[in-house]
Design a protein around this motif. Structure first.
Motif, short mmCIF file in Angstrom:
data_model
loop_
_atom_site.label_atom_id
_atom_site.label_comp_id
_atom_site.label_asym_id
_atom_site.label_seq_id
_atom_site.Cartn_x
_atom_site.Cartn_y
_atom_site.Cartn_z
N GLN A 71 93.39 8.59 13.88
CA GLN A 71 92.55 7.64 13.14
C GLN A 71 91.06 7.84 13.40
OE1 GLN A 71 94.23 3.40 12.38
NE2 GLN A 71 94.71 3.97 14.49
N TYR A 73 89.53 10.33 13.08
CA TYR A 73 89.05 11.28 12.07
C TYR A 73 89.34 10.78 10.65
CZ TYR A 73 88.93 14.49 16.03
OH TYR A 73 88.68 15.09 17.23
N ASP A 74 89.52 9.47 10.50
CA ASP A 74 89.93 8.95 9.19
C ASP A 74 88.91 9.17 8.08
OD1 ASP A 74 88.11 7.00 9.96
OD2 ASP A 74 89.46 5.31 9.59
N GLU A 75 87.71 9.54 8.42
CA GLU A 75 86.72 9.84 7.38
C GLU A 75 86.71 11.33 7.02
OE1 GLU A 75 82.89 8.22 8.27
OE2 GLU A 75 83.70 6.20 8.53
N HIS A 76 87.48 12.12 7.72
CA HIS A 76 87.58 13.55 7.43
C HIS A 76 88.32 13.71 6.10
CE1 HIS A 76 88.77 17.75 7.75
NE2 HIS A 76 87.80 17.87 8.66
N PRO A 77 87.89 14.63 5.24
CA PRO A 77 88.52 14.75 3.92
C PRO A 77 90.01 15.14 3.96
CG PRO A 77 86.81 16.42 4.23
CD PRO A 77 86.75 15.51 5.41
N TYR A 79 92.17 13.95 6.23
CA TYR A 79 92.97 12.88 6.82
C TYR A 79 93.78 12.20 5.73
CZ TYR A 79 94.28 8.64 9.31
OH TYR A 79 95.00 7.62 9.88
N GLU A 81 96.10 8.88 4.58
CA GLU A 81 96.39 7.48 4.87
C GLU A 81 97.82 7.28 5.36
OE1 GLU A 81 94.83 4.40 5.10
OE2 GLU A 81 93.10 5.69 5.10
#
Length: 85
Positions: A71, A73-77, A79, A81
């Motif tokens: 989580q 790295y949840d802004e990594h393209p 990643y 959901e």
């Protein structure tokens, strides 16, 4: 699960390269107090998960732990959901 492990390994490599660049440019003291030791622990957990039999009772907990850690790295393209615990 394989995709999550690949994702974690790739982020580990990227982060280690970034720390190496900082150390090269500014000296090793620049990374003192960094999250570098934590990265090694995450990589170790990912390797343990790969080697573990899914029937092992610890597998569920380890998988959950890796999802929680991913989580960050949840802004990594790359990643997904679906990995969110």
């Amino acid at each position: 699960m394989d995709d999550l492990l690949k994702f974690i390994h790739a982020r580990y490599e990227e982060d280690n390269h970034a720390y190496a660049e900082v150390a090269y440019r500014f000296g090793g003291e620049a990374i003192l107090g960094s999250h570098l030791p934590m990265l090694d622990l995450i990589e170790m957990l990912a390797r343990d998960c790969e080697a573990m039999d899914p029937a092992d009772p610890r597998f569920v907990g380890l998988t959950y732990t890796l999802r929680v850690l991913a989580q960050s790295y949840d802004e990594h393209p790359e990643y997904r959901e679906a990995w969110r615990p």
